[in-house]
Scaffold this active site. Structure first.
Site, PDB file in Angstrom:
ATOM      1  N   ALA A 191      47.157  38.734  43.066  1.00 13.29           N
ATOM      2  CA  ALA A 191      48.079  39.747  43.819  1.00 13.29           C
ATOM      3  C   ALA A 191      47.332  40.970  42.682  1.00 13.29           C
ATOM      4  CB  ALA A 191      49.389  39.507  43.619  1.00 13.29           C
ATOM      5  N   LYS A 198      22.702  43.589  42.529  1.00 12.19           N
ATOM      6  CA  LYS A 198      23.953  44.306  41.666  1.00 12.19           C
ATOM      7  C   LYS A 198      23.903  44.147  40.737  1.00 12.19           C
ATOM      8  CE  LYS A 198      29.012  45.930  42.985  1.00 12.19           C
ATOM      9  NZ  LYS A 198      30.045  45.250  43.664  1.00 12.19           N
TER      10      LYS A 198
END
Ligand code: NAP
Length: 308
Positions: A8, A187
């Site tokens: 979270a 990346k």
């Protein structure tokens, strides 16, 4: 079918909020009962978009909840991914699918090895979000700071999963990408050419224009690495793109610079560390990349930050 989101944090809350508001069933997995209780006391998560905060009471549960998991977004840091999935492995239903949001490379393979029964989909995202620790809701308040895009792909199976329609419905900009490894390598190479130097020179990205020879040398070695490990497309015009990124983001501090400045652990082992380990495995001599890693490790060590 419900989604589960582990972590979270910034990206986990960003995804959970958008899925929930589109009516897609979603559950957040928190580390332990204390974290779950704190989350519930805050009344759910808050997402701030264009200055406006809205609360989403996404249901939460702990890692050892008995509910089976069929679709999991793993939204923790790369260094937490393997242990997090080990804790969840007994809950994975047959045919479970995992989306791995971790930056860099190395953690995805470690996760996949822990759960051979699951399909692992790798993701690369340019979206930006951060936790607003100053708000009363504390950690459960996430600011959506940068619009971006997420590429998803499975190196072992190029069939797109059916649940991409959930992302469509939720307004999560995405694209199925059969060449996801090439994207992740590209990346990673951009990161290796820019982020460590911004830490060592304590500068914004634009400050690297004063170190252009060093950047060019690193790009040449990174190109060699990409070609040697079967990623020639990721090496194309790397130096030109690095220069473009340095100019376009001149006023920004890199994510690694921000982590170090705030005394947070970096994901170095999955970025520059992974590049150097891969070079060694291929018996490639890349002296500037190796020296960069050495300097960065010493720098982190001097500040009491982990090197892995
Ligand atoms: P973050 O804000 O630090 O969130 C990570 C969350 O994972 C934290 O809430 C942490 O819980 C939780 N977590 C870790 N291990 C856990 C476990 N075993 N059980 C339950 N929860 C666990 O990280 P983030 O910024 O979202 O980044 C996630 C990944 O996305 C990273 O690899 C990052 O590089 C990549 N990424 C981030 C962004 C961005 O803008 N944020 C953009 C692109 C890519 P605690 O709070 O309890 O420690």
């Amino acid at each position: 079918m419900s989604w589960h989101v582990l972590g979270a944090g910034s990206l986990g809350c960003l995804w959970a909020a958008r899925l929930a508001r589109a009516g897609v069933p979603v559950q957040l997995i928190l580390r332990n009962p204390a974290r779950l209780a704190a989350y519930q006391r805050a009344g759910g998560l808050s997402l701030v978009e264009q200055g406006l905060a809205r609360r989403y009471p996404v249901p939460g549960q702990t890692v050892d909840d008995p509910q089976p998991i069929r679709r999991l977004l793993l939204a923790c840091k790369a260094y937490d991914a393997e242990s997090a999935i080990t804790g969840l492995a007994p809950r994975l239903a047959p045919g479970a699918e995992l989306i791995l949001l971790q930056n860099g490379l190395g953690s995805q393979e470690a996760v996949a090895a822990r759960v051979p029964q699951a399909r692992c989909i790798f993701a690369s995202s340019t979206e930006g979000a951060f936790r607003d620790g100053t708000a009363p809701e504390g950690e459960w308040r996430v600011v959506f700071a940068g619009q971006g895009h997420t590429w998803l792909g499975d190196p072992l199976d190029d069939h797109p999963p059916l649940w991409l329609s959930d992302l469509e419905r939720s307004g999560i900009p995405h694209q199925w990408s059969p060449d996801i490894l090439s994207r992740l390598w590209r990346k990673l190479a951009l990161n290796c050419a820019i982020n460590p130097l911004t830490v060592l020179y304590a500068c914004r990205n634009g400050g690297l224009s004063e170190h252009s020879a060093e950047v060019a040398t690193l790009c040449a070695e990174l190109g060699q690495l990409l070609r040697s490990c079967g990623q020639p497309a990721a090496a194309l015009d790397l130096h030109a793109e690095v220069q473009r990124v340095i100019q376009a983001t001149a006023a920004n501090y890199s994510s690694m610079h921000q982590d170090v400045a705030q005394g947070r652990r970096t994901e170095i082992a999955y970025l520059l560390g992974h590049a150097c380990a891969t070079a060694q495995r291929h018996h490639l001599d890349l002296p500037h990349l190796a020296a960069l890693q050495e300097r960065l490790l010493q720098y982190l060590d001097a500040r009491g930050l982990p090197s892995h």
